[in-house]
Scaffold this motif. Sequence first.
Motif, PDB file in Angstrom:
ATOM      1  N   ALA A 165       0.811  -1.221   0.000  1.00 41.04           N
ATOM      2  CA  ALA A 165       0.000   0.000   0.000  1.00 41.04           C
ATOM      3  C   ALA A 165       0.845   1.273   0.000  1.00 41.04           C
ATOM      4  CB  ALA A 165      -0.969  -0.016   1.187  1.00 41.04           C
ATOM      5  N   PRO A 166       1.851   1.415   0.877  1.00 43.27           N
ATOM      6  CA  PRO A 166       2.653   2.642   0.824  1.00 43.27           C
ATOM      7  C   PRO A 166       3.512   2.742  -0.426  1.00 43.27           C
ATOM      8  CG  PRO A 166       3.558   1.129   2.451  1.00 43.27           C
ATOM      9  CD  PRO A 166       2.240   0.561   2.020  1.00 43.27           C
ATOM     10  N   ALA A 167       4.010   1.612  -0.917  1.00 50.72           N
ATOM     11  CA  ALA A 167       4.820   1.646  -2.142  1.00 50.72           C
ATOM     12  C   ALA A 167       3.992   2.143  -3.319  1.00 50.72           C
ATOM     13  CB  ALA A 167       5.396   0.266  -2.427  1.00 50.72           C
ATOM     14  N   LEU A 168       2.761   1.646  -3.437  1.00 50.97           N
ATOM     15  CA  LEU A 168       1.894   2.088  -4.532  1.00 50.97           C
ATOM     16  C   LEU A 168       1.486   3.544  -4.349  1.00 50.97           C
ATOM     17  CD1 LEU A 168      -0.412  -1.031  -5.022  1.00 50.97           C
ATOM     18  CD2 LEU A 168       1.632  -0.386  -6.320  1.00 50.97           C
ATOM     19  N   ALA A 169       1.175   3.936  -3.124  1.00 51.74           N
ATOM     20  CA  ALA A 169       0.807   5.326  -2.867  1.00 51.74           C
ATOM     21  C   ALA A 169       1.944   6.266  -3.245  1.00 51.74           C
ATOM     22  CB  ALA A 169       0.430   5.506  -1.401  1.00 51.74           C
ATOM     23  N   ALA A 170       3.173   5.834  -3.010  1.00 49.42           N
ATOM     24  CA  ALA A 170       4.342   6.658  -3.321  1.00 49.42           C
ATOM     25  C   ALA A 170       4.628   6.738  -4.809  1.00 49.42           C
ATOM     26  CB  ALA A 170       5.568   6.109  -2.589  1.00 49.42           C
ATOM     27  N   GLY A 171       4.073   5.793  -5.590  1.00 51.34           N
ATOM     28  CA  GLY A 171       4.305   5.776  -7.031  1.00 51.34           C
ATOM     29  C   GLY A 171       5.288   4.732  -7.495  1.00 51.34           C
ATOM     30  N   CYS A 172       5.670   3.826  -6.602  1.00 53.71           N
ATOM     31  CA  CYS A 172       6.582   2.748  -6.978  1.00 53.71           C
ATOM     32  C   CYS A 172       5.841   1.643  -7.716  1.00 53.71           C
ATOM     33  CB  CYS A 172       7.246   2.160  -5.735  1.00 53.71           C
ATOM     34  SG  CYS A 172       8.310   3.320  -4.852  1.00 53.71           S
ATOM     35  N   THR A 173       6.588   0.805  -8.395  1.00 56.26           N
ATOM     36  CA  THR A 173       6.067  -0.456  -8.911  1.00 56.26           C
ATOM     37  C   THR A 173       6.681  -1.574  -8.084  1.00 56.26           C
ATOM     38  OG1 THR A 173       7.811  -0.593 -10.594  1.00 56.26           O
ATOM     39  CG2 THR A 173       5.742   0.486 -11.218  1.00 56.26           C
ATOM     40  N   VAL A 174       6.010  -2.735  -8.042  1.00 56.81           N
ATOM     41  CA  VAL A 174       6.340  -3.733  -7.033  1.00 56.81           C
ATOM     42  C   VAL A 174       6.372  -5.143  -7.618  1.00 56.81           C
ATOM     43  CG1 VAL A 174       5.657  -4.712  -4.800  1.00 56.81           C
ATOM     44  CG2 VAL A 174       5.210  -2.299  -5.284  1.00 56.81           C
ATOM     45  N   VAL A 175       7.359  -5.911  -7.167  1.00 57.75           N
ATOM     46  CA  VAL A 175       7.344  -7.373  -7.325  1.00 57.75           C
ATOM     47  C   VAL A 175       7.210  -7.941  -5.920  1.00 57.75           C
ATOM     48  CG1 VAL A 175       8.551  -9.419  -8.133  1.00 57.75           C
ATOM     49  CG2 VAL A 175       8.815  -7.252  -9.373  1.00 57.75           C
ATOM     50  N   LEU A 176       6.079  -8.597  -5.677  1.00 59.44           N
ATOM     51  CA  LEU A 176       5.751  -9.124  -4.349  1.00 59.44           C
ATOM     52  C   LEU A 176       5.920 -10.635  -4.358  1.00 59.44           C
ATOM     53  CD1 LEU A 176       4.465  -8.424  -1.515  1.00 59.44           C
ATOM     54  CD2 LEU A 176       2.256  -8.932  -2.569  1.00 59.44           C
ATOM     55  N   LYS A 177       6.804 -11.134  -3.491  1.00 66.99           N
ATOM     56  CA  LYS A 177       7.026 -12.580  -3.405  1.00 66.99           C
ATOM     57  C   LYS A 177       6.436 -13.106  -2.104  1.00 66.99           C
ATOM     58  CE  LYS A 177      10.576 -16.167  -3.091  1.00 66.99           C
ATOM     59  NZ  LYS A 177      10.067 -16.654  -1.784  1.00 66.99           N
ATOM     60  N   GLY A 178       5.476 -14.029  -2.227  1.00 65.94           N
ATOM     61  CA  GLY A 178       4.854 -14.627  -1.062  1.00 65.94           C
ATOM     62  C   GLY A 178       5.750 -15.662  -0.397  1.00 65.94           C
ATOM     63  N   ALA A 179       5.395 -16.034   0.819  1.00 67.67           N
ATOM     64  CA  ALA A 179       6.147 -17.058   1.544  1.00 67.67           C
ATOM     65  C   ALA A 179       5.839 -18.439   0.970  1.00 67.67           C
ATOM     66  CB  ALA A 179       5.786 -17.024   3.025  1.00 67.67           C
ATOM     67  N   PRO A 180       6.829 -19.308   0.860  1.00 69.95           N
ATOM     68  CA  PRO A 180       6.571 -20.638   0.316  1.00 69.95           C
ATOM     69  C   PRO A 180       5.694 -21.505   1.206  1.00 69.95           C
ATOM     70  CG  PRO A 180       8.837 -20.461   1.075  1.00 69.95           C
ATOM     71  CD  PRO A 180       8.262 -19.086   1.129  1.00 69.95           C
ATOM     72  N   GLN A 181       5.605 -21.200   2.498  1.00 66.64           N
ATOM     73  CA  GLN A 181       4.784 -22.014   3.402  1.00 66.64           C
ATOM     74  C   GLN A 181       3.290 -21.775   3.201  1.00 66.64           C
ATOM     75  OE1 GLN A 181       7.306 -20.076   4.283  1.00 66.64           O
ATOM     76  NE2 GLN A 181       8.739 -21.168   5.616  1.00 66.64           N
ATOM     77  N   ASN A 182       2.903 -20.579   2.776  1.00 70.25           N
ATOM     78  CA  ASN A 182       1.480 -20.288   2.542  1.00 70.25           C
ATOM     79  C   ASN A 182       1.320 -19.333   1.359  1.00 70.25           C
ATOM     80  OD1 ASN A 182       2.473 -18.062   3.979  1.00 70.25           O
ATOM     81  ND2 ASN A 182       1.429 -18.638   5.858  1.00 70.25           N
ATOM     82  N   PRO A 183       1.571 -19.811   0.161  1.00 73.85           N
ATOM     83  CA  PRO A 183       1.557 -18.941  -1.022  1.00 73.85           C
ATOM     84  C   PRO A 183       0.164 -18.563  -1.506  1.00 73.85           C
ATOM     85  CG  PRO A 183       1.930 -21.214  -1.675  1.00 73.85           C
ATOM     86  CD  PRO A 183       1.932 -21.206  -0.170  1.00 73.85           C
ATOM     87  N   LEU A 184      -0.849 -19.355  -1.184  1.00 69.51           N
ATOM     88  CA  LEU A 184      -2.163 -19.158  -1.793  1.00 69.51           C
ATOM     89  C   LEU A 184      -2.795 -17.840  -1.382  1.00 69.51           C
ATOM     90  CD1 LEU A 184      -3.627 -22.782  -1.431  1.00 69.51           C
ATOM     91  CD2 LEU A 184      -2.281 -21.801  -3.311  1.00 69.51           C
ATOM     92  N   ILE A 185      -2.578 -17.415  -0.138  1.00 69.72           N
ATOM     93  CA  ILE A 185      -3.215 -16.183   0.330  1.00 69.72           C
ATOM     94  C   ILE A 185      -2.625 -14.971  -0.384  1.00 69.72           C
ATOM     95  CG2 ILE A 185      -1.660 -15.938   2.321  1.00 69.72           C
ATOM     96  CD1 ILE A 185      -5.408 -15.009   2.154  1.00 69.72           C
ATOM     97  N   THR A 186      -1.325 -14.982  -0.672  1.00 76.56           N
ATOM     98  CA  THR A 186      -0.718 -13.863  -1.385  1.00 76.56           C
ATOM     99  C   THR A 186      -1.129 -13.872  -2.854  1.00 76.56           C
ATOM    100  OG1 THR A 186       1.152 -13.971   0.142  1.00 76.56           O
ATOM    101  CG2 THR A 186       1.456 -12.652  -1.846  1.00 76.56           C
ATOM    102  N   LEU A 187      -1.266 -15.061  -3.436  1.00 75.27           N
ATOM    103  CA  LEU A 187      -1.758 -15.155  -4.805  1.00 75.27           C
ATOM    104  C   LEU A 187      -3.187 -14.636  -4.910  1.00 75.27           C
ATOM    105  CD1 LEU A 187      -0.365 -18.677  -5.775  1.00 75.27           C
ATOM    106  CD2 LEU A 187       0.422 -16.467  -6.648  1.00 75.27           C
TER     107      LEU A 187
END
Length: 479
Positions: A159-181
């Motif tokens: 949220a703050p990265a997008l508000a600031a105008g950045c672009t993002v690559v978000l990597k989820g945790a391997p133990q629970n990837p489905l929630i981040t997907l």
Amino acid sequence: MIDGKLVAAETTFASHNPATGELLGHAPDATAADAQSAVAAARRAFDTTGWSTDRELRLRCLRQLERALDEHREQLRELTIAEVGAPRQLTHGPQLDEPIGLVTYYADLLETYEFTEDLGEIASRGRRHHRWVEKEAAGVVAAILPYNYPNQLALAKLAPALAAGCTVVLKGAPQNPLITLALGELIAEHTDIPPGVVNVLSSSRAEVGELLTTHPDVDAVTFTGSTPVGRRIMAAAADTVKRVFLELGGKSAMIVFEDADFAEAALFAAFTICSHSGQGCALTSRLLVPRAHHDEIVRFVAAGLDRVKVGDPTDPKTSMGPLISEQQRDKVDGMVRRAVADGATLVRGGHPVDPGWFYEPTLLAHVDPDSEIAQEEVFGPVLAVIPFDDEEDAVRIANHSRYGLSGAVHSADEERALRVARRIRTGTFSINGGNYFAPDVPFGGYKQSGVGRESGRAGFEEFLEEKSFARVVVPQDPA
């Protein structure tokens, strides 16, 4: 999600329900090539589109994300319970509902934030000069998540990265990837966020994280996780001199003085260490008590742990669920066993519980402040009770740690409580049960607990660069 598209990977890996050990589903196992594509998309979106300069577009997209999260809240809640092992009652707080508030907070901040600061004029070298500072987006951000609070940590970075105008690559945790997907799907299907601005990866491969932290097209890395991994990320990012924000481990101390309400403080300590099965970096896992009252307070804590309902996370009455994996449970059990062998007294708990990956709430007394259990992060429901002699001794023991994330103090003398709180070298602190955790409060640590802050205005400004300007002021012709 890469460049605005939901794409499949060549292979997948499994995600399991930690409360039962049963298979939940499979996630795409992104490769280094997939990560390369995600970085390239983020770089293109930052360099060639108006995302970083169009405040109105960013605000509209954040409001859309806020609505999408709210509309899909119950689906996200059930997935969080199933994949993270978080008790239902915790999803009404820091596991889901409170993190959604982060999007609201940063959208509100974006509406009013001043990206330009006027410094006025000065006389120099025979001329007048007007100076000002403009704040610009830092660039492409690689955001790497741990498993314990995936919704909170994803949104505290995104949220703050997008508000600031950045672009993002978000990597989820391997133990629970489905929630981040699932978050990536909401962004793709329910917002106008342009392709490439947000890319979401799931991967079990170490090479993916390594690429994100070393890639020359990544301008900043934000990572939450263990201190050893954080050290490696900082070292890896040094070759390209990236900005690195780290929220790392903790071994926080709660100090209970002789004038405190022992029953109240002990209950607070018991439920705190059992919150999300102890899988929280800021939880107070050391309990410092007056030596003369050690045994009395230990009895209160044991009684408090007896009140913690451990079991099925779907049950609204459950206070504590499982650990994330069998591997983590084995680690916790090994540390408890070594602590007992080193001289600590096992008062309660200390055993794995089947089925699933549960561990009993565990209380260790007469703990040596130099021992492994008092110095190393356990990330399990294990509380170490350490006696102290006086105020100076309590402060010394609390600061006797390479970590400096959080802490707490309980005393009827609020002046003393505040005095002690100011002497503890940590980034956050609770006085007599005070709650500092909220979207508008900066969160982070001293020493080896991290670099930088998440949440609050400070968490937003981590994703901004400052550019200073000056121009010569041309005198006006009086005629």
